[in-house]
Design a protein around this motif. Sequence first.
Motif, PDB file in Angstrom:
ATOM      1  N   ALA A 212      -0.654  15.309 -15.005  1.00 19.29           N
ATOM      2  CA  ALA A 212      -1.177  16.305 -14.001  1.00 19.29           C
ATOM      3  C   ALA A 212      -0.825  16.103 -12.724  1.00 19.29           C
ATOM      4  O   ALA A 212      -0.180  15.030 -12.424  1.00 19.29           O
ATOM      5  N   PRO A 213      -0.696  17.205 -11.932  1.00 23.02           N
ATOM      6  CA  PRO A 213       0.054  17.027 -10.504  1.00 23.02           C
ATOM      7  C   PRO A 213      -0.855  16.080 -10.119  1.00 23.02           C
ATOM      8  O   PRO A 213      -1.943  16.069  -9.977  1.00 23.02           O
ATOM      9  N   GLY A 214      -0.308  15.181  -9.222  1.00 20.65           N
ATOM     10  CA  GLY A 214      -1.157  14.164  -8.135  1.00 20.65           C
ATOM     11  C   GLY A 214      -1.867  15.217  -7.224  1.00 20.65           C
ATOM     12  O   GLY A 214      -1.384  16.056  -6.706  1.00 20.65           O
ATOM     13  N   SER A 215      -3.104  14.586  -6.932  1.00 17.72           N
ATOM     14  CA  SER A 215      -3.771  15.275  -6.107  1.00 17.72           C
ATOM     15  C   SER A 215      -3.763  14.713  -4.635  1.00 17.72           C
ATOM     16  O   SER A 215      -4.281  15.165  -3.786  1.00 17.72           O
ATOM     17  N   GLY A 216      -3.357  13.246  -4.716  1.00 19.94           N
ATOM     18  CA  GLY A 216      -3.531  12.405  -3.274  1.00 19.94           C
ATOM     19  C   GLY A 216      -4.899  11.884  -3.075  1.00 19.94           C
ATOM     20  O   GLY A 216      -4.817  11.297  -2.017  1.00 19.94           O
ATOM     21  N   TYR A 217      -5.813  12.090  -4.057  1.00 17.20           N
ATOM     22  CA  TYR A 217      -7.083  11.511  -3.822  1.00 17.20           C
ATOM     23  C   TYR A 217      -7.278  10.475  -4.978  1.00 17.20           C
ATOM     24  O   TYR A 217      -7.182  10.894  -5.941  1.00 17.20           O
ATOM     25  N   VAL A 218      -7.856   9.390  -4.470  1.00 16.34           N
ATOM     26  CA  VAL A 218      -7.985   8.496  -5.694  1.00 16.34           C
ATOM     27  C   VAL A 218      -9.266   7.738  -5.387  1.00 16.34           C
ATOM     28  O   VAL A 218     -10.045   7.562  -4.309  1.00 16.34           O
ATOM     29  N   HIS A 219      -9.790   6.686  -6.388  1.00 17.72           N
ATOM     30  CA  HIS A 219     -10.906   5.752  -6.408  1.00 17.72           C
ATOM     31  C   HIS A 219     -10.007   4.246  -6.629  1.00 17.72           C
ATOM     32  O   HIS A 219      -9.792   4.178  -7.727  1.00 17.72           O
ATOM     33  N   LEU A 220     -10.010   3.260  -5.624  1.00 18.57           N
ATOM     34  CA  LEU A 220      -9.126   2.179  -5.647  1.00 18.57           C
ATOM     35  C   LEU A 220     -10.156   1.079  -5.371  1.00 18.57           C
ATOM     36  O   LEU A 220     -10.575   0.848  -4.145  1.00 18.57           O
ATOM     37  N   ALA A 221     -10.449   0.269  -6.156  1.00 19.03           N
ATOM     38  CA  ALA A 221     -11.430  -0.696  -6.010  1.00 19.03           C
ATOM     39  C   ALA A 221     -11.272  -1.851  -6.946  1.00 19.03           C
ATOM     40  O   ALA A 221     -10.399  -1.823  -8.136  1.00 19.03           O
ATOM     41  N   GLU A 222     -11.710  -3.070  -6.753  1.00 19.70           N
ATOM     42  CA  GLU A 222     -11.856  -4.334  -7.620  1.00 19.70           C
ATOM     43  C   GLU A 222     -12.120  -3.659  -9.136  1.00 19.70           C
ATOM     44  O   GLU A 222     -11.882  -4.013 -10.239  1.00 19.70           O
ATOM     45  N   GLN A 223     -13.369  -2.856  -9.080  1.00 21.96           N
ATOM     46  CA  GLN A 223     -13.858  -2.178 -10.383  1.00 21.96           C
ATOM     47  C   GLN A 223     -14.138  -0.712 -10.130  1.00 21.96           C
ATOM     48  O   GLN A 223     -15.011  -0.243  -9.012  1.00 21.96           O
ATOM     49  N   THR A 224     -13.471   0.053 -10.977  1.00 18.33           N
ATOM     50  CA  THR A 224     -13.728   1.624 -10.623  1.00 18.33           C
ATOM     51  C   THR A 224     -14.608   2.125 -11.854  1.00 18.33           C
ATOM     52  O   THR A 224     -15.039   3.324 -11.641  1.00 18.33           O
ATOM     53  N   GLY A 225     -14.578   1.638 -13.062  1.00 20.86           N
ATOM     54  CA  GLY A 225     -15.058   2.334 -14.164  1.00 20.86           C
ATOM     55  C   GLY A 225     -13.514   3.329 -14.729  1.00 20.86           C
ATOM     56  O   GLY A 225     -12.919   3.547 -14.125  1.00 20.86           O
ATOM     57  N   ARG A 226     -13.852   3.576 -15.920  1.00 18.79           N
ATOM     58  CA  ARG A 226     -12.645   4.232 -16.473  1.00 18.79           C
ATOM     59  C   ARG A 226     -12.911   5.658 -16.419  1.00 18.79           C
ATOM     60  O   ARG A 226     -13.839   6.255 -16.253  1.00 18.79           O
ATOM     61  N   ALA A 227     -11.586   6.138 -15.953  1.00 23.12           N
ATOM     62  CA  ALA A 227     -11.243   7.526 -15.742  1.00 23.12           C
ATOM     63  C   ALA A 227      -9.816   7.931 -15.686  1.00 23.12           C
ATOM     64  O   ALA A 227      -8.981   6.908 -15.794  1.00 23.12           O
ATOM     65  N   ASP A 228      -9.304   9.066 -15.724  1.00 28.64           N
ATOM     66  CA  ASP A 228      -8.130   9.523 -15.658  1.00 28.64           C
ATOM     67  C   ASP A 228      -7.501   9.167 -14.154  1.00 28.64           C
ATOM     68  O   ASP A 228      -8.347   9.280 -13.113  1.00 28.64           O
ATOM     69  N   ILE A 229      -6.016   9.169 -14.338  1.00 28.23           N
ATOM     70  CA  ILE A 229      -5.283   9.147 -13.077  1.00 28.23           C
ATOM     71  C   ILE A 229      -3.937   9.729 -13.177  1.00 28.23           C
ATOM     72  O   ILE A 229      -3.226   9.330 -14.205  1.00 28.23           O
ATOM     73  N   ALA A 230      -3.416  10.599 -12.327  1.00 24.64           N
ATOM     74  CA  ALA A 230      -2.031  11.109 -12.635  1.00 24.64           C
ATOM     75  C   ALA A 230      -1.065  10.192 -12.084  1.00 24.64           C
ATOM     76  O   ALA A 230      -1.239   9.442 -11.285  1.00 24.64           O
ATOM     77  N   ARG A 231      -0.103  10.351 -12.973  1.00 28.46           N
ATOM     78  CA  ARG A 231       1.083   9.314 -12.753  1.00 28.46           C
ATOM     79  C   ARG A 231       1.584   9.489 -11.287  1.00 28.46           C
ATOM     80  O   ARG A 231       2.210   8.482 -10.643  1.00 28.46           O
ATOM     81  N   ASP A 232       1.612  10.634 -10.798  1.00 29.73           N
ATOM     82  CA  ASP A 232       2.015  11.046  -9.387  1.00 29.73           C
ATOM     83  C   ASP A 232       1.216   9.921  -8.365  1.00 29.73           C
ATOM     84  O   ASP A 232       1.746   9.695  -7.194  1.00 29.73           O
ATOM     85  N   ASP A 233      -0.011  10.108  -8.547  1.00 27.65           N
ATOM     86  CA  ASP A 233      -0.969   9.365  -7.829  1.00 27.65           C
ATOM     87  C   ASP A 233      -0.723   7.936  -7.781  1.00 27.65           C
ATOM     88  O   ASP A 233      -0.922   7.118  -6.819  1.00 27.65           O
ATOM     89  N   VAL A 234      -0.409   7.352  -9.173  1.00 30.14           N
ATOM     90  CA  VAL A 234      -0.248   6.087  -9.315  1.00 30.14           C
ATOM     91  C   VAL A 234       1.173   5.500  -8.498  1.00 30.14           C
ATOM     92  O   VAL A 234       1.096   4.497  -7.611  1.00 30.14           O
ATOM     93  N   ALA A 235       2.054   6.260  -8.374  1.00 32.07           N
ATOM     94  CA  ALA A 235       3.211   6.182  -7.705  1.00 32.07           C
ATOM     95  C   ALA A 235       2.936   6.253  -6.136  1.00 32.07           C
ATOM     96  O   ALA A 235       3.602   5.396  -5.302  1.00 32.07           O
ATOM     97  N   ALA A 236       2.191   7.143  -5.563  1.00 35.79           N
ATOM     98  CA  ALA A 236       1.548   7.326  -4.345  1.00 35.79           C
ATOM     99  C   ALA A 236       1.116   6.141  -3.663  1.00 35.79           C
ATOM    100  O   ALA A 236       1.287   5.365  -2.689  1.00 35.79           O
ATOM    101  N   VAL A 237       0.210   5.326  -4.642  1.00 36.58           N
ATOM    102  CA  VAL A 237      -0.599   4.063  -4.488  1.00 36.58           C
ATOM    103  C   VAL A 237       0.346   3.076  -4.283  1.00 36.58           C
ATOM    104  O   VAL A 237       0.352   2.205  -3.401  1.00 36.58           O
ATOM    105  N   LEU A 238       1.171   2.992  -5.347  1.00 37.29           N
ATOM    106  CA  LEU A 238       2.127   1.890  -5.136  1.00 37.29           C
ATOM    107  C   LEU A 238       3.124   1.791  -3.859  1.00 37.29           C
ATOM    108  O   LEU A 238       3.247   0.686  -3.107  1.00 37.29           O
ATOM    109  N   LEU A 239       3.600   3.049  -3.301  1.00 37.88           N
ATOM    110  CA  LEU A 239       4.057   3.024  -2.116  1.00 37.88           C
ATOM    111  C   LEU A 239       3.208   2.638  -1.085  1.00 37.88           C
ATOM    112  O   LEU A 239       3.752   1.855  -0.096  1.00 37.88           O
TER     113      LEU A 239
END
Length: 220
Positions: free
Chosen positions: A161-188
């Motif tokens: 899915a297109p990245g939304s630019g909005y995420v939940h990032l923490a030591e524990q988040t619970g399971r859910a989906d994440i767009a690859r676009d948003d993973v790349a943005a977080v890595l940056l």
Amino acid sequence: MRTVIAGGHGQIAQRLEQLLTARGDAAVGLIRDPEQAGDLRTTGAEPVVCDLESAPVGEVARHLEGADAAVFAAGAGPGSGVERKETVDRDAAVLFADAAERAGVRRFLVVSAMGVATEPPAGTDPVFAAYLRAKGQADDDVRARASLEWTVLRPGRLTDAPGSGYVHLAEQTGRADIARDDVAAVLLALLDEPGTAGRTLELVGGETPVADAVAACARG
């Protein structure tokens, strides 16, 4: 800034390469197949052919010389068996970390997975169980290295899915989906935030802008 990305032809890696080069950084993608070089060039990245399943550590270290950061985003991928989960998802990550240490590259990011911190439940598909164990063993190896400013990122279920630019990032988040676009943005963003070194973070879709989520993790 120069960043070397293992698994440079993967979808997350290519998205990260595009983000890096778009802002004027140098991105180097390590690839196994020379035919993938053209795809990397379209992102603006420099392709380097290097098979992390067979390359000696000195060769990999030469590719990392002069880099400001290294990102391990490689994986054996769907359809691979137990053996390649071990040789790629575990052994190649360890090799890449060894090479980073030898080359003097301190900032080191790992794209891992959720569920790797514990033994897979009984009845788990054997290949998927091997994948989880391999990722977990690689994470443990990297996190034991005092010479690396490491961050381990464990995304939820990846989507195209297109990245939304909005995420939940923490030591524990619970399971859910994440767009690859948003993973790349977080890595940056993680590359730009040394305060996240020494952290193992889970990532799923959420309601916090990427920059704010990473900054919050850096503050602890």
